[in-house]
Design an enzyme around this catalytic site. Structure first.
Site, PDB file in Angstrom:
ATOM      1  N   LYS A  67     -13.587 -37.881  79.052  1.00  0.00           N
ATOM      2  CA  LYS A  67     -13.840 -36.398  78.307  1.00  0.00           C
ATOM      3  C   LYS A  67     -15.334 -36.453  77.877  1.00  0.00           C
ATOM      4  O   LYS A  67     -15.690 -37.265  76.671  1.00  0.00           O
ATOM      5  CB  LYS A  67     -12.612 -36.114  77.511  1.00  0.00           C
ATOM      6  N   SER A 112      -7.748 -28.672  76.002  1.00  0.00           N
ATOM      7  CA  SER A 112      -8.737 -28.467  76.295  1.00  0.00           C
ATOM      8  C   SER A 112      -9.604 -29.264  76.909  1.00  0.00           C
ATOM      9  O   SER A 112     -10.635 -29.653  78.110  1.00  0.00           O
ATOM     10  CB  SER A 112     -10.157 -28.754  74.413  1.00  0.00           C
ATOM     11  N   SER A 154      -4.048 -30.903  73.377  1.00  0.00           N
ATOM     12  CA  SER A 154      -5.263 -30.699  74.577  1.00  0.00           C
ATOM     13  C   SER A 154      -5.465 -32.209  75.529  1.00  0.00           C
ATOM     14  O   SER A 154      -6.502 -32.464  76.335  1.00  0.00           O
ATOM     15  CB  SER A 154      -6.160 -31.189  73.594  1.00  0.00           C
TER      16      SER A 154
HETATM   17  N1  GLN Z   1      -5.801 -25.218  72.378  1.00  0.00           N
HETATM   18  C1  GLN Z   1      -5.876 -26.061  71.072  1.00  0.00           C
HETATM   19  C2  GLN Z   1      -7.157 -25.123  70.166  1.00  0.00           C
HETATM   20  O1  GLN Z   1      -8.179 -24.382  71.131  1.00  0.00           O
HETATM   21  C3  GLN Z   1      -6.126 -27.022  70.759  1.00  0.00           C
HETATM   22  C4  GLN Z   1      -7.482 -28.080  71.107  1.00  0.00           C
HETATM   23  C5  GLN Z   1      -7.134 -29.665  71.358  1.00  0.00           C
HETATM   24  O2  GLN Z   1      -6.102 -30.324  70.953  1.00  0.00           O
HETATM   25  N2  GLN Z   1      -8.871 -29.778  70.560  1.00  0.00           N
HETATM   26  O3  GLN Z   1      -7.462 -25.763  68.885  1.00  0.00           O
END
Ligand code: GLN
Length: 486
Positions: free
Chosen positions: A79, A154, A178
């Protein structure tokens, strides 16, 4: 022999018995990327020449009879939030478009020591804020099971890369879901380790009391393997806890005797798709058929998770992202009359809409006069959420439920509705707030052929038990063996 659909452990075995070389492996995955990534768009940056070089070095090492690491010759997609020395690391943002880190993140260092092949940087929502990769400043990644749909986020690029067989392993990060959510939506395995299990040194911070690094894999055994490589103490991350790392693989095939599974009624509420619910209920039956006891539990404060998260995470993000002002770090505007306009134009040009929204929310929650009512209140409720889990784990080995309320949604479907997007993390967020361990494994498909994820939650540092519970299900089912037709 085609290797791309195989697991890392299978590929490792084929290398060990001399059937394939690291170079052949790298070539096959590179060719898969070349053929399909134009459509899937999992990678932000990939350097085939460098990948082949790494592979040749591993083959050379093997030829010389030198000892090889646990991931020798295995490609791992990364990532783009993790710093890799000399490799562009953008965090999915224009703000860091030209950033090339001078050092490796702890987990990257571990991968290198394990002789893994660093196989490119994957797309993500900008600064890991999002659930669909639509917030990437570059492009949207597509779900390999249906390219009109999002792969989750994400870490959507990492999940899509593994699901599309462009790499057998990948790393992601999970702040509110995420890793688990995209793993669930792409039909693969993803783990959010306990807070403190894996070092965040070299991880570009989003919300420091929540962020964790973890693996994406095709199956549970590969996840155990990658967890062994990345876990462990690191003096450079003061939140990384110094507890021994068990061999997750050694006991993996031992089922848990007298397994008690907690099922929280709060995880089966309004908004849960009926096909997802029936897959989860069938998964519970699979466990019952192996002798597990199902215990109804309650996590009464989990209904506040999304609200608490969007105060705590945004407050931390507003502070962490203050450094990107075009002076200390990040994009610098050409439009500057004075210091203030230099700051505000750099930030206005460098950050996308969602990141700006989060910074504003977080700054507001921390501002004088509102801090007690919002941020400090959220911290108190966070403690209550954690207490609910402590109580539940006193009687249960693990807690099972859906990873996400629905299967993968259409690209664009929630893009203009932040609240609807935030609610797609309703089942994953409480795990981060409580600092416990969680994972998602494939447990079924919708009639339309979209994967469904089963979430398994375990008490802090009980990854070993969590993995064994996951493995029990995997041995009874074949969902983890399916691959999308590209
Ligand atoms: N979808 C969540 C957010 O937008 C979690 C994102 C994540 O775990 N990095 O914050």
């Amino acid at each position: 022999m085609s290797l791309i659909e195989k697991t890392a452990l299978e590929i490792r075995e084929l290398q060990n018995n001399g059937s394939v070389t690291a170079e052949e492996i790298a070539k096959q995955f590179l060719s898969q990327v070349k053929t399909h990534d134009g459509q899937i768009k999992a990678f932000l940056h990939i350097d085939p020449e460098n990948i082949l070089d790494q592979a040749k070095k591993i083959d050379e090492k093997r030829k010389q009879g030198k000892a090889l690491g646990a991931l020798a010759g295995i490609p791992v997609a990364i990532k783009d939030v993790l710093c890799c020395r000399g490799v562009p690391t953008t965090c999915g943002s224009k703000m860091l478009q030209n950033f090339v880190p001078p050092y490796d993140a702890f987990v990257i260092d571990r991968l290198k020591k394990a002789d893994a092949i660093l196989f490119g940087k994957t797309n993500m929502d900008e600064f890991a804020m999002g659930s669909s990769t639509e917030n990437s400043a570059y492009f949207t990644t597509r779900n390999p099971w249906d390219t009109t749909r999002i792969p989750g986020g994400s870490s959507g690029g990492s999940a899509a890369a593994v699901a599309a067989c462009e790499a057998p392993l990948a790393l992601g990060t999970d702040t509110g879901g995420s890793i688990r959510q995209p793993a669930g939506l792409c039909g693969i395995v993803g783990i959010k380790p306990t807070y403190g299990r894996v070092s965040r040194f070299g991880l570009i911070a989003f919300a420091s009391s929540l962020d964790q690094v973890g693996p994406f894999t095709h199956d549970v055994a590969d996840a155990a393997l990658l967890m062994e490589v990345i876990s462990g103490h690191d003096a450079k991350d003061s939140t990384c806890v110094n507890v021994p790392v068990p061999s997750y693989l050694a006991q993996l095939d031992q089922p848990i005797k007298n397994l008690t599974i907690g099922v929280a009624k709060e995880f089966f509420g309004e908004g849960l798709d009926s096909e997802v619910e029936s897959s989860i209920r069938s998964a519970l039956k699979v466990y019952q058929s192996m002798g597990a006891t199902i215990k109804e539990i309650s996590l009464p404060h989990s209904k506040y998770s999304v609200a608490v998260y969007y105060l705590v995470a945004t407050a931390e993000a507003s502070s962490n992202l203050a450094r990107y002002d075009g002076m200390h770090y990040g994009h610098r505007t050409a439009q500057k009359k004075d210091l203030i306009s230099a700051y505000s134009n750099s930030r206005g040009e460098g950050f996308g809409k969602e990141v700006q929204r989060r910074i504003m929310l977080g700054s507001y929650a921390l501002s004088s006069g509102y801090k007690d009512a919002y941020y400090l209140k959220a911290l108190k409720v966070r403690r209550l959420i954690k207490n609910d889990f402590d109580k539940a784990f006193a009687d249960c080995d693990v807690i099972l439920g859906p990873t996400s309320p629905t299967a993968a949604f259409k690209i664009g479907e929630k893009a203009d509705n932040p609240l609807a997007m935030y609610l797609s993390d309703i089942y994953t967020i409480s795990c981060n707030l409580a600092g416990i361990a969680g994972m998602s494994i494939p447990c079924g498909f919708t009639k339309g052929g979209l994967p469904i994820g089963l979430q398994i939650l375990a008490a802090p540092f009980e990854e070993e038990k969590m993995l064994r519970v996951a493995r029990m299900f995997e041995k009874q089912t074949e969902y983890h063996q399916r691959r999308p037709k590209l």
